[in-house]
Design a protein around this motif. Structure first.
Motif, PDB file in Angstrom:
ATOM      1  N   SER A   2       0.832  -1.193   0.000  1.00  0.00           N
ATOM      2  CA  SER A   2       0.000   0.000   0.000  1.00  0.00           C
ATOM      3  C   SER A   2       0.874   1.252   0.000  1.00  0.00           C
ATOM      4  O   SER A   2       2.059   1.215   0.299  1.00  0.00           O
ATOM      5  N   GLU A   3       0.243   2.345  -0.332  1.00  0.00           N
ATOM      6  CA  GLU A   3       0.955   3.619  -0.371  1.00  0.00           C
ATOM      7  C   GLU A   3       1.460   3.999   1.015  1.00  0.00           C
ATOM      8  O   GLU A   3       2.558   4.529   1.168  1.00  0.00           O
ATOM      9  N   ALA A   4       0.682   3.708   2.034  1.00  0.00           N
ATOM     10  CA  ALA A   4       1.097   4.025   3.408  1.00  0.00           C
ATOM     11  C   ALA A   4       2.300   3.200   3.831  1.00  0.00           C
ATOM     12  O   ALA A   4       3.142   3.669   4.596  1.00  0.00           O
ATOM     13  N   LEU A   7       5.598   4.594   1.814  1.00  0.00           N
ATOM     14  CA  LEU A   7       6.111   5.917   2.141  1.00  0.00           C
ATOM     15  C   LEU A   7       7.330   5.875   3.064  1.00  0.00           C
ATOM     16  O   LEU A   7       8.325   6.546   2.785  1.00  0.00           O
ATOM     17  N   PRO A   8       7.333   5.095   4.152  1.00  0.00           N
ATOM     18  CA  PRO A   8       8.545   5.036   4.978  1.00  0.00           C
ATOM     19  C   PRO A   8       9.760   4.501   4.221  1.00  0.00           C
ATOM     20  O   PRO A   8      10.879   4.960   4.436  1.00  0.00           O
ATOM     21  N   LEU A   9       9.545   3.544   3.326  1.00  0.00           N
ATOM     22  CA  LEU A   9      10.657   3.025   2.518  1.00  0.00           C
ATOM     23  C   LEU A   9      11.224   4.110   1.615  1.00  0.00           C
ATOM     24  O   LEU A   9      12.438   4.234   1.470  1.00  0.00           O
ATOM     25  N   VAL A  12      13.348   6.515   3.799  1.00  0.00           N
ATOM     26  CA  VAL A  12      14.625   5.913   4.205  1.00  0.00           C
ATOM     27  C   VAL A  12      15.568   5.803   3.011  1.00  0.00           C
ATOM     28  O   VAL A  12      16.741   6.194   3.098  1.00  0.00           O
ATOM     29  N   PHE A  13      15.086   5.283   1.893  1.00  0.00           N
ATOM     30  CA  PHE A  13      15.930   5.158   0.703  1.00  0.00           C
ATOM     31  C   PHE A  13      16.371   6.534   0.206  1.00  0.00           C
ATOM     32  O   PHE A  13      17.488   6.696  -0.278  1.00  0.00           O
ATOM     33  N   GLY A  14      15.511   7.532   0.312  1.00  0.00           N
ATOM     34  CA  GLY A  14      15.866   8.889  -0.113  1.00  0.00           C
ATOM     35  C   GLY A  14      16.984   9.476   0.715  1.00  0.00           C
ATOM     36  O   GLY A  14      17.933  10.063   0.179  1.00  0.00           O
ATOM     37  N   ILE A  15      16.903   9.312   2.026  1.00  0.00           N
ATOM     38  CA  ILE A  15      17.947   9.835   2.908  1.00  0.00           C
ATOM     39  C   ILE A  15      19.277   9.142   2.637  1.00  0.00           C
ATOM     40  O   ILE A  15      20.318   9.791   2.527  1.00  0.00           O
ATOM     41  N   ILE A  16      19.237   7.822   2.512  1.00  0.00           N
ATOM     42  CA  ILE A  16      20.467   7.064   2.237  1.00  0.00           C
ATOM     43  C   ILE A  16      21.059   7.480   0.891  1.00  0.00           C
ATOM     44  O   ILE A  16      22.269   7.671   0.768  1.00  0.00           O
ATOM     45  N   THR A  17      20.213   7.650  -0.103  1.00  0.00           N
ATOM     46  CA  THR A  17      20.685   8.043  -1.429  1.00  0.00           C
ATOM     47  C   THR A  17      21.367   9.393  -1.388  1.00  0.00           C
ATOM     48  O   THR A  17      22.466   9.565  -1.926  1.00  0.00           O
ATOM     49  N   VAL A  18      20.741  10.371  -0.750  1.00  0.00           N
ATOM     50  CA  VAL A  18      21.313  11.711  -0.683  1.00  0.00           C
ATOM     51  C   VAL A  18      22.657  11.695   0.042  1.00  0.00           C
ATOM     52  O   VAL A  18      23.634  12.315  -0.406  1.00  0.00           O
ATOM     53  N   LEU A  19      22.747  10.974   1.146  1.00  0.00           N
ATOM     54  CA  LEU A  19      23.998  10.935   1.903  1.00  0.00           C
ATOM     55  C   LEU A  19      25.136  10.310   1.104  1.00  0.00           C
ATOM     56  O   LEU A  19      26.259  10.815   1.103  1.00  0.00           O
ATOM     57  N   TYR A  40      10.461   2.445  -5.833  1.00  0.00           N
ATOM     58  CA  TYR A  40       9.331   2.692  -4.937  1.00  0.00           C
ATOM     59  C   TYR A  40       8.725   4.070  -5.167  1.00  0.00           C
ATOM     60  O   TYR A  40       7.531   4.263  -4.961  1.00  0.00           O
ATOM     61  N   VAL A  41       9.532   5.027  -5.590  1.00  0.00           N
ATOM     62  CA  VAL A  41       8.985   6.350  -5.879  1.00  0.00           C
ATOM     63  C   VAL A  41       8.105   6.293  -7.117  1.00  0.00           C
ATOM     64  O   VAL A  41       7.039   6.905  -7.166  1.00  0.00           O
ATOM     65  N   SER A  42       8.527   5.574  -8.104  1.00  0.00           N
ATOM     66  CA  SER A  42       7.783   5.557  -9.367  1.00  0.00           C
ATOM     67  C   SER A  42       6.498   4.748  -9.295  1.00  0.00           C
ATOM     68  O   SER A  42       5.556   5.028 -10.014  1.00  0.00           O
TER      69      SER A  42
END
Length: 63
Positions: A2-4, A7-9, A12-19, A40-42
């Motif tokens: 589900s979308e809910a 969202l946490p994934l 988390v993946f976004g923060i790790i990617t940026v770092l 997961y974003v797409s």
């Protein structure tokens, strides 16, 4: 998934990617994390197959 639950994934993946992109060192396992973040974003129709694969891999490492 589900979308809910996705969202946490995404967060988390976004923060790790940026770092790691900022550090300019991206080994292969981090490239996999970046792929999962984009996936997961797409939320493409292939999300079910890749989600099942990720769940299968995680279930193999947890006893």
């Amino acid at each position: 998934m589900s979308e809910a639950a996705a969202l946490p994934l995404v967060v988390v993946f976004g923060i790790i990617t940026v770092l790691f992109v900022r550090s300019r060192e991206v080994p292969s396992w981090i490239a996999v994390l970046i792929f999962l973040f984009g996936f997961y974003v797409s939320q493409t129709p292939a999300v079910f197959m890749i989600s099942e694969t990720v769940n299968w891999v995680i279930s193999r490492f947890t006893f």
